[in-house]
Design a protein around this motif. Structure first.
Motif, PDB file in Angstrom:
ATOM      1  N   UNK A 210       0.745  -1.129   0.089  1.00  0.00           N
ATOM      2  CA  UNK A 210      -0.046  -0.078   0.024  1.00  0.00           C
ATOM      3  C   UNK A 210       0.873   1.299   0.127  1.00  0.00           C
TER       4      UNK A 210
ATOM      5  N   UNK B 255       4.160   1.570  -1.069  1.00  0.00           N
ATOM      6  CA  UNK B 255       4.377   1.813  -2.191  1.00  0.00           C
ATOM      7  C   UNK B 255       3.592   2.367  -3.242  1.00  0.00           C
ATOM      8  N   UNK B 256       2.489   1.914  -3.562  1.00  0.00           N
ATOM      9  CA  UNK B 256       1.452   2.290  -4.336  1.00  0.00           C
ATOM     10  C   UNK B 256       1.281   3.835  -4.316  1.00  0.00           C
ATOM     11  N   UNK B 257       1.006   4.047  -2.813  1.00  0.00           N
ATOM     12  CA  UNK B 257       0.834   5.643  -2.702  1.00  0.00           C
ATOM     13  C   UNK B 257       1.604   6.469  -2.909  1.00  0.00           C
ATOM     14  N   UNK B 258       2.896   5.895  -2.710  1.00  0.00           N
ATOM     15  CA  UNK B 258       4.158   6.896  -3.117  1.00  0.00           C
ATOM     16  C   UNK B 258       4.331   6.979  -4.803  1.00  0.00           C
ATOM     17  N   UNK B 259       3.970   5.909  -5.349  1.00  0.00           N
ATOM     18  CA  UNK B 259       3.844   5.929  -6.820  1.00  0.00           C
ATOM     19  C   UNK B 259       2.611   6.798  -7.156  1.00  0.00           C
ATOM     20  N   UNK B 260       1.473   6.782  -6.673  1.00  0.00           N
ATOM     21  CA  UNK B 260       0.543   7.854  -7.007  1.00  0.00           C
ATOM     22  C   UNK B 260       0.896   8.986  -6.800  1.00  0.00           C
ATOM     23  N   UNK B 261       1.632   9.468  -5.788  1.00  0.00           N
ATOM     24  CA  UNK B 261       1.758  10.805  -5.515  1.00  0.00           C
ATOM     25  C   UNK B 261       2.883  11.236  -6.426  1.00  0.00           C
ATOM     26  N   UNK B 262       3.831  10.434  -6.809  1.00  0.00           N
ATOM     27  CA  UNK B 262       4.970  10.637  -7.946  1.00  0.00           C
ATOM     28  C   UNK B 262       4.430  11.001  -9.186  1.00  0.00           C
ATOM     29  N   UNK B 263       3.512   9.967  -9.472  1.00  0.00           N
ATOM     30  CA  UNK B 263       2.683  10.165 -10.674  1.00  0.00           C
ATOM     31  C   UNK B 263       1.881  11.331 -10.675  1.00  0.00           C
TER      32      UNK B 263
ATOM     33  N   UNK C  90      12.020  10.438  -2.318  1.00  0.00           N
ATOM     34  CA  UNK C  90      11.955   9.570  -3.231  1.00  0.00           C
ATOM     35  C   UNK C  90      10.601  10.125  -4.320  1.00  0.00           C
TER      36      UNK C  90
ATOM     37  N   UNK D 220       8.893   1.134  -7.778  1.00  0.00           N
ATOM     38  CA  UNK D 220       8.247   2.411  -7.492  1.00  0.00           C
ATOM     39  C   UNK D 220       8.085   3.074  -8.813  1.00  0.00           C
TER      40      UNK D 220
ATOM     41  N   UNK E 101       5.556   1.765 -11.249  1.00  0.00           N
ATOM     42  CA  UNK E 101       4.070   1.774 -11.019  1.00  0.00           C
ATOM     43  C   UNK E 101       3.993   3.390 -11.105  1.00  0.00           C
ATOM     44  N   UNK E 102       4.854   4.307 -11.076  1.00  0.00           N
ATOM     45  CA  UNK E 102       4.689   5.987 -11.392  1.00  0.00           C
ATOM     46  C   UNK E 102       4.622   5.737 -12.749  1.00  0.00           C
TER      47      UNK E 102
ATOM     48  N   UNK F  28       1.093   4.714 -13.699  1.00  0.00           N
ATOM     49  CA  UNK F  28       0.157   5.580 -13.257  1.00  0.00           C
ATOM     50  C   UNK F  28       0.160   6.892 -14.157  1.00  0.00           C
TER      51      UNK F  28
END
Lengths: 233, 296
Positions: free
Chosen positions: A57, A59-67, A103, B139, B142-143, B146
């Motif tokens: 969860x 990692x997915x959240x950090x990826x969503x933030x970065x995206x 990150x 990471x 996934x980014x 997304x």
């Protein structure tokens, strides 16, 4: 001093020492050495992230933030330098800490460049945006960063600092011409872009900073994300 | 793997080549070497059918590099050979040369990146990246996934909110900014809740219980190993020569002649072979294609 601060301090010190060594001893190879120093400065931060055992969860959240941060950069591409990317990185760091901030910033820069085109600027942008996040996370418990004014001031400073980090390489490549004239020239030609970046940061942070922090804080509490745990690999 | 030519080699080999070109580009400072590198890189780009991209971006690259070539002699007055005076400031040959060399360095790096973008596609880069930093690479993957998803979502949100009068395209700048941030905020909440679900589904499939594996279509075969060995040997020899002072034009205190010595010519040939290595693969590919058509 906690470990997180130490990692950032080490990063800054290595960067500074690298630049100093570059200018002092290795006559003429400043560009290469600055690149090496910058890579070395990022290494401890990446290693820290690698060694941390993260829930999927998180990692997915950090990826969503970065995206979201990277998307801000791509969506606002027609407006040079007026982008919510730094804003998203700062807000993420204020809620989730400096490691997450670093990150998110670094990966947002890397991922958006995979869309916009890689170049020699990629590592510098990763470093600069990573440092935006790391420093915001570092200051997150201070009264200063909890106030609207403080956040705006932070965004203003980073708007210019970001451009100045990107200017370092062009200064280093002309050592003989180094002097106040070159510095002035370099910073004058990037002034408009830095100003636009700073204004964007101030506007976004001033208008929406506090509400976004509340929003992310709620999500962090609701799902118990990135709470300080002692579990390490 | 359907990519032919240089791009058909193992990603590690390609990466070592590009890293080596940057390294040599930043370390070697001699007009002869630099001109040769630029010529080889241009030839490579033409073989990789990047002529149009090159033509499009070259003016910008020349502007960036040219700035260095102009600024240096104006601000630096080191050197013995004074060409002329401009506004009472001596313009020296050494400063002009140094500026030109710096311009060629920057041009070489920029040209190299045009080729890098063609050869090192995202999946190849991530293949190498995940070997060094697996968690960061996950990471980043996934980014990357997304970004297009969120872009579609953002457009959806835009359409729906426009019917409520929340629009980024009309109104005063402050209004637009506020509306833009509102749209971004909606995207954020939606996507974060969605990310929680993604995380749960990863966990349900056993993320973290064992080392993460992934399928990549890259195998290190004999040709890759041979190329890698050749590239490494050439790079090391080039760097060893650099320590001897070859490939460096001494400008201060006294400028050395631009002409190369005998040993320096050998060193030059080694360096040029390194930089020109992909051309071999690209021409071989071209030749094969042509001869296969002839025989058919």
């Amino acid at each position: 001093m906690d470990k997180r601060r130490r990692a950032i301090l080490i990063a800054v010190i290595i960067m500074a020492a690298g630049l100093a060594v570059a200018s002092a001893i290795w006559d003429g190879h400043y560009l290469l050495l600055s690149a090496v120093a910058m890579t070395l400065a990022m290494t401890p931060l990446f290693v820290r992230f690698e060694r941390r055992r993260l829930e999927p969860r998180e990692i997915a959240m950090l990826a969503a933030l970065a995206a979201v941060a990277a998307l801000g950069r791509i969506a606002f591409a027609p407006l040079p330098s007026f982008k919510p990317t730094s804003f998203v990185v700062i807000v993420a760091a204020l809620v989730f800490g400096s490691e997450a901030g670093f990150i998110v910033g670094a990966v947002a820069a890397l991922a958006s460049n995979l869309f916009l085109g890689q170049g020699p600027w990629t590592p510098w942008q990763m470093f600069a945006w990573g440092m935006v996040g790391a420093s915001a996370g570092w200051l997150r418990h201070t009264r200063f960063m909890k106030s609207r004014i403080g956040m705006c001031a932070f965004g203003l400073v980073w708007g210019f600092l970001f451009g100045w980090i990107m200017n370092v390489w062009s200064l280093l490549s002309l050592p003989d011409a180094f002097g106040w004239e070159l510095v002035l020239l370099t910073y004058a030609q990037s002034f408009y872009f830095d100003l636009a970046h700073a204004v964007a940061n101030v506007l976004f942070l001033g208008f929406f900073g506090l509400s976004w922090v509340r929003l992310l804080d709620r999500i962090r509490k609701k799902y118990g994300l990135l709470e300080s745990r002692s579990v390490r690999r | 793997m359907n990519a032919g030519g240089f791009a058909g080699l193992h990603p590690l080999v390609c990466f070592i080549y590009y890293a080596g070109v940057i390294l040599l580009g930043l370390m070697l400072a001699h007009p002869v070497y630099q001109l040769a590198s630029l010529a080889l890189l241009t030839a490579l780009l033409l073989l990789q059918r990047q002529g149009r991209t090159l033509a499009r971006s070259l003016p910008y690259y020349l502007l960036v590099g040219g700035l260095f070539a102009i600024v240096n002699p104006l601000l630096s007055h080191r050197g013995r050979h004074i060409l002329f005076y401009m506004m009472d400031q001596p313009i020296t040959l050494e400063a002009v040369l140094y500026g030109a060399m710096m311009m060629m360095t920057i041009l070489a790096v920029l040209l190299m990146f045009v080729s890098y973008r063609v050869v090192m596609t995202t999946d190849k880069f991530m293949y190498l990246f995940s070997a060094v930093l697996p968690q960061t690479a996950l990471h980043a993957w996934m980014t990357l996934r997304f970004i297009p998803l969120f872009a579609r979502r953002f457009r959806q949100i835009e359409l729906i909110q426009r019917s409520r009068g929340i629009d980024m395209r009309t109104g005063s700048p402050v209004r637009r900014l506020k509306n833009g941030a509102l749209l971004l905020r909606i995207l954020m909440t939606w996507s974060l809740e969605d990310a929680m679900r993604t995380g749960d589904s990863m966990k349900a499939r056993g993320y973290g219980t064992a080392k993460r594996t992934a399928y990549y279509p890259y195998r290190m075969d004999r040709r890759d190993r041979a190329t890698l060995a050749a590239l490494c040997a050439l790079l090391l020899l080039s760097l060893a020569g650099w320590r001897e002072g070859w490939g460096l034009l001494t400008l201060f205190p006294r400028m050395e002649p631009i002409r190369l010595g005998t040993l320096e010519w050998i060193h030059f040939a080694l360096t040029a072979t390194f930089v020109g290595m992909p051309i071999l693969f690209e021409t071989k590919e071209r030749y094969r294609w042509k001869s296969s058509r002839r025989s058919a």
